[in-house]
Scaffold this active site. Structure first.
Site, PDB file in Angstrom:
ATOM      1  N   CYS A  47       1.058  -1.316   0.076  1.00  0.00           N
ATOM      2  CA  CYS A  47       0.013  -0.158   0.131  1.00  0.00           C
ATOM      3  C   CYS A  47       0.897   1.332  -0.025  1.00  0.00           C
ATOM      4  CB  CYS A  47      -0.994  -0.244   1.329  1.00  0.00           C
ATOM      5  SG  CYS A  47      -1.992   1.445   1.280  1.00  0.00           S
ATOM      6  N   HIS A  69       0.257  -3.634   6.584  1.00  0.00           N
ATOM      7  CA  HIS A  69      -1.041  -3.461   7.131  1.00  0.00           C
ATOM      8  C   HIS A  69      -2.256  -3.836   6.438  1.00  0.00           C
ATOM      9  CE1 HIS A  69      -0.883  -0.034   4.761  1.00  0.00           C
ATOM     10  NE2 HIS A  69      -2.162   0.304   4.828  1.00  0.00           N
ATOM     11  N   CYS A 175      -7.391  -3.209   3.610  1.00  0.00           N
ATOM     12  CA  CYS A 175      -7.062  -1.636   3.371  1.00  0.00           C
ATOM     13  C   CYS A 175      -7.628  -1.035   2.052  1.00  0.00           C
ATOM     14  CB  CYS A 175      -5.416  -1.336   3.498  1.00  0.00           C
ATOM     15  SG  CYS A 175      -5.138   0.586   3.353  1.00  0.00           S
TER      16      CYS A 175
END
Length: 375
Positions: A47, A69, A175
Site C-alpha cells: 500500500c 497493514h 485496506c
C-alpha cells in the site's frame, strides 16, 4: 497448535532505517500476551501508506520496524482473556481497530478508536514489542505488521471472516478495497443516478469506482495520467476516462463543462495537493461533495479560497472508508465470497516476500494496481 506458547522463528521484511530497502531477515516472534493473538499471515498487499512510512512521511513510525497493514491469515495461538478467536480461525488484521467501548466506537459517526490512538508508537499496549531480530527489538506498525510470516495483534485489531474464504486477494479488504468502496457508499453516500469523478486509478481508486457503481451512479469519470489503466477502469465500471495531459484546459474546468456545472461526487485517491484542489473545483458549486482519500504526507498544506464553499460545496475526508471495521469487513468478505465483486481484478502482480523491493519499485513507477506478497 504445537507452536503455542513458544517463540516462532520466521521470515519477515525488516526496515532497519528510513529510506532504505527492505531486508529479508529471520526474526523471532514471541507468544501473544493477554488479549493478543498470534497470526500466520498468508498474503499481504503493498500500500502507498507503507511507502509513506518507509520514507518517514508518517507520524508514529519507529525504526527498525516491520511494515505492512493489508493482510489476511490464520490464528496460530491466542493469549489469556481472548474470547472470540481460536486457533485455525481465518482472520483479517485491522490497522483501524474497534474496542466497542470508547466514545468514538460507540458513536456511528466515527471510526477512529480512542484506545488505538492512545497506544505507544510501534509497541504493544504493555509498552513492549513481540519482534526481535539479531538481538534487537523490532517495532510494530499500524498495530498489524503484516510483512512478516507471523505477527501479533491485539484482539481489538482483528476480525474473524468466513471459514470458506479463499485466502488470496481478500487481503485487500484489510485496506485498499474497504478504503475505496467505503468512501463511496459510506463517506460520500453516493446517490443513484449521480455523477462521480475519481482522481487516481490505483487499487483504491478502482475500489471507489466499484463503490460508485454499486451505489447506482449513472456516470463515473476516471482520471489518471497513465492511460494504460483506462481499460481496467472501464472493465470495473467507469463510463469514461480522461488523461489530464491531453486536455487543453485545466482538468477541473473540463469536468465542470462536461457535467453541466460540476460533478456530484469527486474522489481524490492520490494525496497530491494540486489534485486535491482540482477535485474541489471540479465538484458542483451548489451541492458537490469532494472526498479526500489519498495521504499527502507530513508538512503538506492545501490552500484555496474559502468562498468556493459558500455556495454549498462539501469537503470530506475518509480513513478506511469511514466504516466500523468489525462490522463492515466481515460483510465485505461475505459479499466477496458471494461474487458480488471481483478483487482479483484489482491485483496486477503477485510476488513472494523475497521480492518485496521489486513490488515497491513497481508501485513507485506507477506500473502496478495492487501487488500482493505471498509467504
Amino acid at each position: 497448535m504445537e507452536t503455542a506458547g513458544k517463540v516462532i522463528k520466521c521470515k519477515a521484511a525488516v526496515t532497519w532505517e528510513a529510506n532504505q530497502p527492505f531486508s529479508i531477515e529471520e526474526i523471532e516472534v514471541a507468544p501473544p500476551k493477554a488479549e493478543e493473538i498470534r497470526v500466520k499471515i498468508i498474503t499481504t498487499g503493498i500500500c502507498g501508506s507503507d511507502e509513506h512510512a518507509l520514507t518517514a512521511n508518517l507520524k508514529d513510525v519507529t525504526f527498525p520496524v516491520i511494515l505492512g497493514h493489508e493482510g489476511v491469515g490464520i490464528v496460530e495461538s491466542v493469549g489469556e482473556g481472548v474470547k472470540d478467536f481460536k486457533p485455525g480461525d481465518k482472520v483479517i488484521p485491522l490497522f483501524l481497530g474497534q474496542c466497542d467501548q470508547c466514545p468514538t466506537c460507540k458513536d456511528p459517526r466515527g471510526n477512529i478508536c480512542v484506545l488505538k490512538a492512545g497506544k505507544p508508537a510501534g509497541l504493544m499496549s504493555d509498552g513492549t514489542t513481540r519482534f526481535t531480530c539479531k538481538g534487537k527489538q523490532i517495532h510494530h506498525f499500524a498495530s498489524t505488521s503484516t510483512f512478516s510470516e507471523y505477527t501479533v495483534v491485539h484482539q481489538h485489531n482483528l476480525v474473524k471472516i468466513d471459514d470458506e474464504t479463499r485466502l488470496g486477494s481478500v487481503c485487500l479488504i484489510g485496506c485498499c478495497f474497504t478504503t475505496g468502496f467505503g468512501s463511496a457508499v459510506k463517506t460520500a453516500q453516493v446517490k443513484p443516478g449521480s455523477t462521480c469523478a475519481v482522481f487516481g486509478l490505483g487499487g483504491v481508486g478502482l475500489s471507489v469506482i466499484i463503490g460508485c457503481k454499486t451505489a447506482g451512479a449513472s456516470r463515473i469519470i476516471a482520471i489518471d495520467v497513465k492511460k494504460d489503466k483506462f481499460e481496467k477502469a472501464k472493465e470495473i465500471g467507469a463510463t469514461e476516462c480522461i488523461a489530464p495531459q491531453d486536455c487543453d484546459k485545466p482538468i477541473a474546468q473540463v469536468l465542470v463543462e462536461q457535467t453541466g456545472g460540476g460533478v456530484d461526487y469527486v474522489f481524490e485517491c492520490i494525496g497530491n495537493i494540486e489534485t486535491m484542489t482540482s477535485a474541489i473545483h471540479a465538484s458542483n458549486y451548489a451541492y458537490g461533495t469532494t472526498v479526500f482519500i489519498g495521504i499527502s504526507g507530513l508538512a503538506k498544506t492545501i490552500t484555496f479560497d474559502p468562498m468556493i464553499l459558500l455556495t454549498g460545496r462539501t469537503i470530506k475526508s475518509s480513513l478506511f472508508g469511514g466504516v466500523k471495521s468489525k462490522q463492515f469487513v466481515p460483510q465485505l468478505v461475505s459479499d466477496y465470497n458471494a461474487k458480488k465483486f471481483d478483487l482479483d481484478k484489482l491485483v496486477s502482480h503477485k510476488l513472494p516476500l523475497e521480492k518485496i523491493n521489486e513490488g515497491f519499485d513497481l508501485m513507485r513507477a506507477g506500473k502496478s494496481l495492487r501487488t500482493i506478497m505471498t509467504f
